[in-house]
Design a protein around this motif. Structure first.
Motif, short mmCIF file in Angstrom:
data_model
loop_
_atom_site.label_atom_id
_atom_site.label_comp_id
_atom_site.label_asym_id
_atom_site.label_seq_id
_atom_site.Cartn_x
_atom_site.Cartn_y
_atom_site.Cartn_z
N ASN A 1 51.41 43.75 61.72
CA ASN A 1 49.74 43.19 62.24
C ASN A 1 48.81 44.07 61.43
OD1 ASN A 1 51.24 41.60 64.40
ND2 ASN A 1 51.49 43.53 65.20
N PHE A 2 48.20 43.19 60.74
CA PHE A 2 47.11 43.77 60.07
C PHE A 2 45.49 43.72 60.83
CE2 PHE A 2 50.13 42.12 56.36
CZ PHE A 2 50.19 43.54 56.07
N GLN A 3 45.00 44.87 60.84
CA GLN A 3 43.84 45.00 61.57
C GLN A 3 42.63 45.22 60.81
OE1 GLN A 3 44.17 48.16 64.42
NE2 GLN A 3 46.34 47.79 64.74
N GLU A 4 41.73 44.09 60.79
CA GLU A 4 40.27 44.24 60.35
C GLU A 4 39.71 45.57 60.59
OE1 GLU A 4 35.93 41.90 60.61
OE2 GLU A 4 37.88 40.64 60.54
N GLY A 5 39.21 46.13 59.62
CA GLY A 5 38.57 47.60 59.96
C GLY A 5 39.32 48.61 59.85
N LYS A 6 40.73 48.54 59.79
CA LYS A 6 41.68 49.44 59.50
C LYS A 6 42.59 49.15 58.15
CE LYS A 6 45.71 51.63 61.36
NZ LYS A 6 46.66 52.05 62.42
N HIS A 7 43.03 47.81 57.91
CA HIS A 7 43.81 47.57 56.92
C HIS A 7 43.26 46.75 55.99
CE1 HIS A 7 46.97 47.94 60.40
NE2 HIS A 7 47.42 48.83 59.34
N TYR A 8 41.98 46.20 56.22
CA TYR A 8 41.10 45.52 55.21
C TYR A 8 39.52 45.52 55.96
CZ TYR A 8 41.56 41.45 58.46
OH TYR A 8 41.64 40.57 59.47
N GLN A 9 38.68 45.24 55.07
CA GLN A 9 37.41 45.23 55.55
C GLN A 9 36.83 43.75 55.18
OE1 GLN A 9 35.28 48.10 53.17
NE2 GLN A 9 36.51 49.61 54.04
N ARG A 10 36.16 43.19 56.18
CA ARG A 10 35.39 42.19 55.89
C ARG A 10 34.17 42.26 55.37
NH1 ARG A 10 35.54 36.86 58.12
NH2 ARG A 10 37.20 37.47 59.64
N LEU A 11 33.73 41.75 54.13
CA LEU A 11 32.27 42.00 53.54
C LEU A 11 31.46 41.14 53.96
CD1 LEU A 11 33.67 41.88 49.89
CD2 LEU A 11 33.34 43.87 51.30
N SER A 12 30.28 41.63 54.63
CA SER A 12 29.19 40.89 55.18
C SER A 12 27.78 41.55 54.72
CB SER A 12 29.12 41.06 56.59
OG SER A 12 28.07 40.30 57.30
N PRO A 13 27.15 40.68 53.90
CA PRO A 13 27.50 39.03 53.86
C PRO A 13 28.29 38.93 52.58
CG PRO A 13 25.33 39.78 52.56
CD PRO A 13 25.80 40.97 53.55
N ALA A 14 29.02 37.92 52.69
CA ALA A 14 30.01 37.40 51.41
C ALA A 14 29.43 37.46 50.14
CB ALA A 14 30.81 36.02 51.77
N LEU A 15 30.44 37.91 49.27
CA LEU A 15 29.65 38.12 47.77
C LEU A 15 29.89 36.66 46.98
CD1 LEU A 15 30.90 41.47 46.91
CD2 LEU A 15 28.66 40.79 47.89
N PRO A 16 29.15 36.39 46.16
CA PRO A 16 29.40 35.05 45.40
C PRO A 16 30.46 35.26 44.45
CG PRO A 16 27.32 36.27 44.53
CD PRO A 16 27.66 36.98 45.95
N VAL A 17 31.18 34.24 44.35
CA VAL A 17 32.33 34.47 43.27
C VAL A 17 32.35 33.56 42.07
CG1 VAL A 17 33.92 34.52 45.15
CG2 VAL A 17 33.32 32.24 44.43
N THR A 18 33.13 33.84 40.87
CA THR A 18 32.68 33.10 39.81
C THR A 18 33.65 31.75 39.66
OG1 THR A 18 34.29 34.78 38.62
CG2 THR A 18 31.83 35.32 38.65
N VAL A 19 34.47 31.55 40.45
CA VAL A 19 35.44 30.32 40.32
C VAL A 19 34.80 29.10 40.91
CG1 VAL A 19 37.19 31.97 40.35
CG2 VAL A 19 36.70 30.83 42.40
N PRO A 20 35.49 27.99 40.42
CA PRO A 20 34.90 26.66 40.67
C PRO A 20 35.24 26.31 42.21
CG PRO A 20 36.41 26.52 38.42
CD PRO A 20 36.45 27.98 39.32
#
Length: 224
Positions: A31-50
């Motif tokens: 069970n992965f928990q946001e804030g512990k095992h991963y972070q949500r980026l806010s605001p989201a960043l732009p990406v370079t893919v189509p």
């Protein structure tokens, strides 16, 4: 490797007993928990893919022993990625002294020689004790791997590579990278073996972070 001991040390006791009874493979699905095992980026960043593609970035440093240890597991995972996932690497430069190796990777990328030389750089540094901290040493090294001296030197010193050095710095800062290896998922999430495998041996964290990356990729795919 980072400014604050980014990779967790092995643990024993209760966790070791649990792993022995349940198995690492089962725990990797945990069970992965946001804030512990991963972070949500806010605001989201732009990406370079189509549109319709999902961007995954490994932030790394050639001088990092943990990046070296992670590379075989990561490379195997990358080979199996679905068609809608675009993977790329970004070599960080926490200090100016890291920039020669950063330019080495960017030059290999520009010359389409990453597959041929990338792992050899790790091996040279971490297994053979090579000092690739100066442009001259780097150029001699890649020539020994079969690259053309003039072509590589011109690329290494080019405006294009220098521009990508700046872009890499900006992206690392945008993701707030303070340790490597780290994995960014489509400008929305950030994780790492030490985050995903907190309290586990390093090799288990490597397995667990890629399981988590798969889940975060699916989350992005579903609009989450």
């Amino acid at each position: 490797m980072d400014r604050r001991n980014f990779i967790a040390k092995s643990t024993q006791g209760v966790m070791g007993t649990w792993l022995a009874s349940k198995g690492v493979a089962a725990f990797a699905q945990g069970n992965f928990q946001e804030g512990k095992h991963y972070q949500r980026l806010s605001p989201a960043l732009p990406v370079t893919v189509p549109k319709g593609k999902i961007e995954v970035i490994e932030f790394f440093w050639y001088g990092c022993p943990h990046c070296h240890a992670f590379e075989p597991t990561l490379a195997d995972w990358v080979r199996k990625l679905p068609a809608d996932v675009v993977f790329r690497r970004v070599h960080v430069a926490f200090r100016p002294a890291f920039e020669p190796l950063q330019k080495l990777y960017l030059s290999l990328e520009a010359l389409n020689k990453v597959d041929a030389v990338h792992r050899k750089v790790f091996q040279a540094i971490h297994q053979n004790g090579a000092r690739l901290d100066r442009p001259e040493a780097i150029i001699d090294f890649v020539v020994a791997q079969g690259l053309d001296r003039k072509e590589f030197t011109d690329t290494y010193n080019s405006f294009g590579v220098q521009a990508k050095v700046r872009q890499g710095k900006q992206l690392s800062e945008a993701y707030k990278i303070d340790g490597v290896p780290s994995i960014g998922i489509h400008g929305q999430y950030l994780t790492s073996p030490s985050m995903a495998g907190a309290g586990l041996p390093e090799t288990d964290g490597q397995v667990r972070v890629l399981t988590l990356a798969d889940q975060l990729i699916d989350k992005v795919r579903k609009g989450g």
